[in-house]
Design a protein around this motif. Structure first.
Motif, PDB file in Angstrom:
ATOM      1  N   ALA A  15      33.961  49.429  47.308  1.00  0.00           N
ATOM      2  CA  ALA A  15      34.483  48.733  47.640  1.00  0.00           C
ATOM      3  C   ALA A  15      34.427  47.300  47.667  1.00  0.00           C
ATOM      4  N   PRO A  16      33.534  47.135  47.679  1.00  0.00           N
ATOM      5  CA  PRO A  16      33.092  44.822  47.135  1.00  0.00           C
ATOM      6  C   PRO A  16      33.277  45.245  45.198  1.00  0.00           C
ATOM      7  N   ALA A  17      33.071  45.621  44.605  1.00  0.00           N
ATOM      8  CA  ALA A  17      33.124  45.593  43.190  1.00  0.00           C
ATOM      9  C   ALA A  17      34.777  45.765  43.201  1.00  0.00           C
ATOM     10  N   ALA A  18      35.477  46.061  44.303  1.00  0.00           N
ATOM     11  CA  ALA A  18      37.219  46.314  43.483  1.00  0.00           C
ATOM     12  C   ALA A  18      37.334  45.400  44.475  1.00  0.00           C
ATOM     13  N   ALA A  19      36.662  44.947  45.484  1.00  0.00           N
ATOM     14  CA  ALA A  19      37.631  43.829  45.778  1.00  0.00           C
ATOM     15  C   ALA A  19      37.070  42.096  44.627  1.00  0.00           C
ATOM     16  N   GLY A  20      36.421  42.393  43.998  1.00  0.00           N
ATOM     17  CA  GLY A  20      36.142  41.621  42.865  1.00  0.00           C
ATOM     18  C   GLY A  20      36.781  41.295  41.903  1.00  0.00           C
ATOM     19  N   ARG A  21      37.101  43.061  41.664  1.00  0.00           N
ATOM     20  CA  ARG A  21      38.139  42.616  40.722  1.00  0.00           C
ATOM     21  C   ARG A  21      39.248  42.265  40.876  1.00  0.00           C
ATOM     22  N   ARG A  22      39.505  42.885  41.764  1.00  0.00           N
ATOM     23  CA  ARG A  22      41.106  42.578  42.896  1.00  0.00           C
ATOM     24  C   ARG A  22      41.208  41.540  42.820  1.00  0.00           C
ATOM     25  N   LEU A  23      40.261  40.738  43.599  1.00  0.00           N
ATOM     26  CA  LEU A  23      39.639  38.900  43.092  1.00  0.00           C
ATOM     27  C   LEU A  23      40.661  38.476  41.919  1.00  0.00           C
ATOM     28  N   ALA A  24      39.804  38.869  40.871  1.00  0.00           N
ATOM     29  CA  ALA A  24      40.106  38.527  39.466  1.00  0.00           C
ATOM     30  C   ALA A  24      41.743  38.550  38.929  1.00  0.00           C
ATOM     31  N   ARG A  25      42.162  40.057  39.289  1.00  0.00           N
ATOM     32  CA  ARG A  25      43.612  40.056  39.419  1.00  0.00           C
ATOM     33  C   ARG A  25      44.822  39.272  39.662  1.00  0.00           C
ATOM     34  N   ASN A  26      44.420  39.044  40.820  1.00  0.00           N
ATOM     35  CA  ASN A  26      45.037  38.482  41.845  1.00  0.00           C
ATOM     36  C   ASN A  26      45.433  36.453  41.506  1.00  0.00           C
TER      37      ASN A  26
END
Length: 111
Positions: A15-26
């Motif tokens: 989940a934290p890695a996904a949050a980092g990718r989501r942050l970059a995308r957003n």
């Protein structure tokens, strides 16, 4: 942190890695949306100046568009900005948790 470095052998939380990718995308989406808003506003200013037969340099139109876009983007892109803020909070929480775990391991605490 790799799975091998965990003392209990538990798998890493994805989940934290996904949050980092989501942050970059957003963050990229929010930045692009704001840039497009500036470009649209500059085009409107230049178009209006042309219709009114007024000569406005492009740099002046861009500066006015930038000034207008700052508060306008806060209203127009509120949901996207909120998602960026949530993602920043999630990544920051993960960083704090990792830091606390590292400090605990350095003290020799188990768990």
């Amino acid at each position: 942190m790799s799975d091998a470095s965990r003392p209990d052998g538990a798998p890493a939380d994805p989940a934290p890695a996904a949050a980092g990718r989501r942050l970059a995308r957003n963050l990229v989406l929010y930045t692009l949306a704001r840039l497009v808003l500036v470009a649209v506003l500059a085009a409107v200013i230049v178009g209006l100046a042309h219709v009114l037969s007024v000569d406005i340099p492009l740099i002046v139109a861009l500066l006015f568009a930038l000034i207008i876009a700052l508060p306008l983007s806060l209203v127009l892109f509120k949901r996207l900005r909120a998602r960026v803020n949530e993602d920043i909070a999630a990544v920051d929480q993960k960083r704090r948790t990792d830091k606390a775990q590292l400090r605990a391991r350095m003290r020799g605490d188990e768990g």
